[in-house]
Design a protein around this motif. Sequence first.
Motif, PDB file in Angstrom:
ATOM      1  N   TYR A 117      -9.534  -7.198   7.669  1.00  0.00           N
ATOM      2  CA  TYR A 117      -8.332  -6.487   7.866  1.00  0.00           C
ATOM      3  C   TYR A 117      -8.324  -5.883   9.325  1.00  0.00           C
ATOM      4  CZ  TYR A 117      -9.889  -1.675   6.611  1.00  0.00           C
ATOM      5  OH  TYR A 117     -10.633  -0.671   6.768  1.00  0.00           O
ATOM      6  N   ALA A 118      -7.342  -6.004   9.989  1.00  0.00           N
ATOM      7  CA  ALA A 118      -6.964  -5.252  11.246  1.00  0.00           C
ATOM      8  C   ALA A 118      -6.219  -3.876  11.181  1.00  0.00           C
ATOM      9  CB  ALA A 118      -6.034  -5.988  12.117  1.00  0.00           C
ATOM     10  N   THR A 119      -7.054  -3.177  11.893  1.00  0.00           N
ATOM     11  CA  THR A 119      -6.268  -1.559  11.821  1.00  0.00           C
ATOM     12  C   THR A 119      -5.203  -1.564  12.086  1.00  0.00           C
ATOM     13  OG1 THR A 119      -7.535  -1.033  13.951  1.00  0.00           O
ATOM     14  CG2 THR A 119      -8.888  -0.733  12.012  1.00  0.00           C
ATOM     15  N   ASP A 120      -4.654  -2.207  13.158  1.00  0.00           N
ATOM     16  CA  ASP A 120      -3.241  -2.225  13.537  1.00  0.00           C
ATOM     17  C   ASP A 120      -2.268  -2.344  12.516  1.00  0.00           C
ATOM     18  OD1 ASP A 120      -4.226  -1.312  16.226  1.00  0.00           O
ATOM     19  OD2 ASP A 120      -3.771  -3.220  17.003  1.00  0.00           O
ATOM     20  N   ARG A 127      -0.233   7.640  15.854  1.00  0.00           N
ATOM     21  CA  ARG A 127      -0.732   8.952  16.699  1.00  0.00           C
ATOM     22  C   ARG A 127      -1.493   9.839  15.615  1.00  0.00           C
ATOM     23  NH1 ARG A 127       0.680  11.556  21.251  1.00  0.00           N
ATOM     24  NH2 ARG A 127       2.596  10.265  21.490  1.00  0.00           N
ATOM     25  N   GLY A 128      -2.881  10.107  16.219  1.00  0.00           N
ATOM     26  CA  GLY A 128      -3.501  10.849  15.279  1.00  0.00           C
ATOM     27  C   GLY A 128      -4.239   9.926  14.003  1.00  0.00           C
ATOM     28  N   ALA A 129      -4.011   8.605  13.984  1.00  0.00           N
ATOM     29  CA  ALA A 129      -4.637   7.942  12.845  1.00  0.00           C
ATOM     30  C   ALA A 129      -6.090   7.916  13.015  1.00  0.00           C
ATOM     31  CB  ALA A 129      -4.088   6.324  12.834  1.00  0.00           C
ATOM     32  N   THR A 130      -6.694   8.332  11.670  1.00  0.00           N
ATOM     33  CA  THR A 130      -8.081   8.242  11.588  1.00  0.00           C
ATOM     34  C   THR A 130      -8.535   6.975  10.879  1.00  0.00           C
ATOM     35  OG1 THR A 130      -7.933   9.616   9.515  1.00  0.00           O
ATOM     36  CG2 THR A 130      -8.166  10.899  11.719  1.00  0.00           C
ATOM     37  N   PRO A 131      -9.909   6.749  10.947  1.00  0.00           N
ATOM     38  CA  PRO A 131     -10.474   5.589   9.916  1.00  0.00           C
ATOM     39  C   PRO A 131     -10.073   5.574   8.305  1.00  0.00           C
ATOM     40  CG  PRO A 131     -12.114   6.203  11.647  1.00  0.00           C
ATOM     41  CD  PRO A 131     -11.012   7.147  11.762  1.00  0.00           C
ATOM     42  N   GLU A 132     -10.170   7.134   8.284  1.00  0.00           N
ATOM     43  CA  GLU A 132      -9.946   7.343   6.724  1.00  0.00           C
ATOM     44  C   GLU A 132      -8.550   7.153   6.480  1.00  0.00           C
ATOM     45  OE1 GLU A 132     -11.169   9.234   8.740  1.00  0.00           O
ATOM     46  OE2 GLU A 132     -13.386   9.473   8.038  1.00  0.00           O
ATOM     47  N   PHE A 133      -7.569   7.375   7.187  1.00  0.00           N
ATOM     48  CA  PHE A 133      -6.079   7.309   6.933  1.00  0.00           C
ATOM     49  C   PHE A 133      -5.748   5.540   6.884  1.00  0.00           C
ATOM     50  CE2 PHE A 133      -2.201   6.017   9.011  1.00  0.00           C
ATOM     51  CZ  PHE A 133      -1.412   6.567   8.295  1.00  0.00           C
ATOM     52  N   VAL A 134      -6.690   5.010   7.853  1.00  0.00           N
ATOM     53  CA  VAL A 134      -6.253   3.400   7.893  1.00  0.00           C
ATOM     54  C   VAL A 134      -6.798   2.876   6.600  1.00  0.00           C
ATOM     55  CG1 VAL A 134      -6.958   1.268   9.037  1.00  0.00           C
ATOM     56  CG2 VAL A 134      -6.341   3.361  10.264  1.00  0.00           C
ATOM     57  N   GLN A 135      -8.035   3.352   6.120  1.00  0.00           N
ATOM     58  CA  GLN A 135      -8.555   2.694   4.752  1.00  0.00           C
ATOM     59  C   GLN A 135      -7.785   3.163   3.524  1.00  0.00           C
ATOM     60  OE1 GLN A 135     -12.685   3.499   4.592  1.00  0.00           O
ATOM     61  NE2 GLN A 135     -13.285   2.217   2.789  1.00  0.00           N
ATOM     62  N   ARG A 137      -4.412   3.477   3.469  1.00  0.00           N
ATOM     63  CA  ARG A 137      -3.326   2.817   3.725  1.00  0.00           C
ATOM     64  C   ARG A 137      -3.662   1.315   3.191  1.00  0.00           C
ATOM     65  NH1 ARG A 137       1.123   3.292   7.476  1.00  0.00           N
ATOM     66  NH2 ARG A 137       2.591   2.015   7.080  1.00  0.00           N
ATOM     67  N   PHE A 138      -4.883   1.001   3.572  1.00  0.00           N
ATOM     68  CA  PHE A 138      -5.238  -0.458   2.991  1.00  0.00           C
ATOM     69  C   PHE A 138      -5.346  -0.415   1.624  1.00  0.00           C
ATOM     70  CE2 PHE A 138      -9.296  -2.820   1.965  1.00  0.00           C
ATOM     71  CZ  PHE A 138      -8.779  -4.051   2.268  1.00  0.00           C
ATOM     72  N   THR A 139      -6.087   0.335   1.156  1.00  0.00           N
ATOM     73  CA  THR A 139      -6.259   0.475  -0.297  1.00  0.00           C
ATOM     74  C   THR A 139      -4.814   0.474  -1.209  1.00  0.00           C
ATOM     75  OG1 THR A 139      -8.461   1.589   0.099  1.00  0.00           O
ATOM     76  CG2 THR A 139      -7.369   1.551  -2.241  1.00  0.00           C
ATOM     77  N   ASP A 140      -4.049   1.354  -0.651  1.00  0.00           N
ATOM     78  CA  ASP A 140      -2.681   1.598  -1.329  1.00  0.00           C
ATOM     79  C   ASP A 140      -1.824   0.141  -1.385  1.00  0.00           C
ATOM     80  OD1 ASP A 140      -3.420   3.945  -1.908  1.00  0.00           O
ATOM     81  OD2 ASP A 140      -2.278   5.199  -0.055  1.00  0.00           O
ATOM     82  N   THR A 141      -2.056  -0.519  -0.144  1.00  0.00           N
ATOM     83  CA  THR A 141      -1.227  -1.678   0.179  1.00  0.00           C
ATOM     84  C   THR A 141      -1.675  -2.698  -0.699  1.00  0.00           C
ATOM     85  OG1 THR A 141      -0.726  -1.254   2.330  1.00  0.00           O
ATOM     86  CG2 THR A 141      -0.569  -3.554   1.888  1.00  0.00           C
ATOM     87  N   LEU A 142      -2.980  -2.858  -0.946  1.00  0.00           N
ATOM     88  CA  LEU A 142      -3.504  -4.010  -1.828  1.00  0.00           C
ATOM     89  C   LEU A 142      -3.367  -3.674  -3.368  1.00  0.00           C
ATOM     90  CD1 LEU A 142      -4.555  -5.015   1.032  1.00  0.00           C
ATOM     91  CD2 LEU A 142      -6.640  -5.701  -0.162  1.00  0.00           C
ATOM     92  N   SER A 143      -3.145  -2.490  -3.634  1.00  0.00           N
ATOM     93  CA  SER A 143      -3.083  -2.190  -5.034  1.00  0.00           C
ATOM     94  C   SER A 143      -1.942  -1.965  -5.582  1.00  0.00           C
ATOM     95  CB  SER A 143      -4.129  -0.990  -5.256  1.00  0.00           C
ATOM     96  OG  SER A 143      -3.529   0.301  -4.543  1.00  0.00           O
ATOM     97  N   ARG A 144      -0.868  -2.018  -4.613  1.00  0.00           N
ATOM     98  CA  ARG A 144       0.774  -1.766  -4.996  1.00  0.00           C
ATOM     99  C   ARG A 144       1.224  -2.712  -5.956  1.00  0.00           C
ATOM    100  NH1 ARG A 144       3.966  -2.784   0.439  1.00  0.00           N
ATOM    101  NH2 ARG A 144       2.907  -4.908   1.005  1.00  0.00           N
ATOM    102  N   ALA A 145       2.145  -2.500  -6.889  1.00  0.00           N
ATOM    103  CA  ALA A 145       2.870  -3.414  -7.646  1.00  0.00           C
ATOM    104  C   ALA A 145       4.430  -3.821  -7.160  1.00  0.00           C
ATOM    105  CB  ALA A 145       3.078  -2.763  -8.942  1.00  0.00           C
ATOM    106  N   ARG A 146       4.434  -5.126  -7.015  1.00  0.00           N
ATOM    107  CA  ARG A 146       5.994  -5.251  -6.708  1.00  0.00           C
ATOM    108  C   ARG A 146       6.360  -6.527  -7.463  1.00  0.00           C
ATOM    109  NH1 ARG A 146       5.971  -6.482  -0.261  1.00  0.00           N
ATOM    110  NH2 ARG A 146       4.448  -7.956  -0.954  1.00  0.00           N
TER     111      ARG A 146
END
Length: 254
Positions: A117-120, A127-135, A137-146
């Motif tokens: 995955y791309a961090t962007d 602003r102020g995005a950290t690797p932990e924040f990106v990861q 966000r990545f986990t929340d996106t792939l586990s969301r229910a729609r």
Amino acid sequence: MIPTERGKKPFAVNDRIRFLRNERDLGVKNGSLGTVMGIESGVITVKLDGAAGTPTNRQISIDTKFYQHLDYGYAATVHKAQGTTVDKTYVLATSHFDRHASYVALSRHRDDATVFYATDEFGGRARGATPEFVQARFTDTLSRARPKELAHDYLERKPSTDPTLVANLVVAEWEKSRNTEHTPTAQPAASPANDIEFRQQAAAERWAARQHQPTVTGQGAQPSHTPDHTQTPDPKIDKDLELRRNGTEDELEL
């Protein structure tokens, strides 16, 4: 160059190829994968994927004059990959994923699955995005229910049985009925027909009242100047009475 439904493409030996349409005579389905083994005069020889000794692990020859529903088989969308099973998969996750797409993408392999995955794509430019924040966000996106909801899903829902809500509805209906009973009936809008009927009714009531009034005699009685429309004067009778008081008609002319 091999002609396909999506234009001419330079297939070569050992290229991965994907079939985009069912064809019973060739024994392929929409989504079937294979490896190009040879190309000659527009005829492609393809070894279909599958375990050794299975019907799918065989070679077929495709005449591109008659079958052109072909494309490269190196990559495919998650929806296109449904039903496909391979040894290894490489999944490129995007912000459009959810738990359903993630399940399909991460269940196509036999041995290994690697996710990129791309961090962007997951807020890396904030602003102020950290690797932990990106990861995260990545986990929340792939586990969301729609889930896709239909109108039928709402029709099956039970109505609310909240006692407070029911009591409020009952009180509101009771107050509405009470106000309706005490509200005077509105008069109909004035119209030419209603106005004539009203005048006729008023005239009839005045006439009936005069019929019941006693006749007043003596000093101080004033004659009524209200014309009596109950009797229609006869012009001939009035003329005869005038002649009797003043003489003959010839004398009146003199």
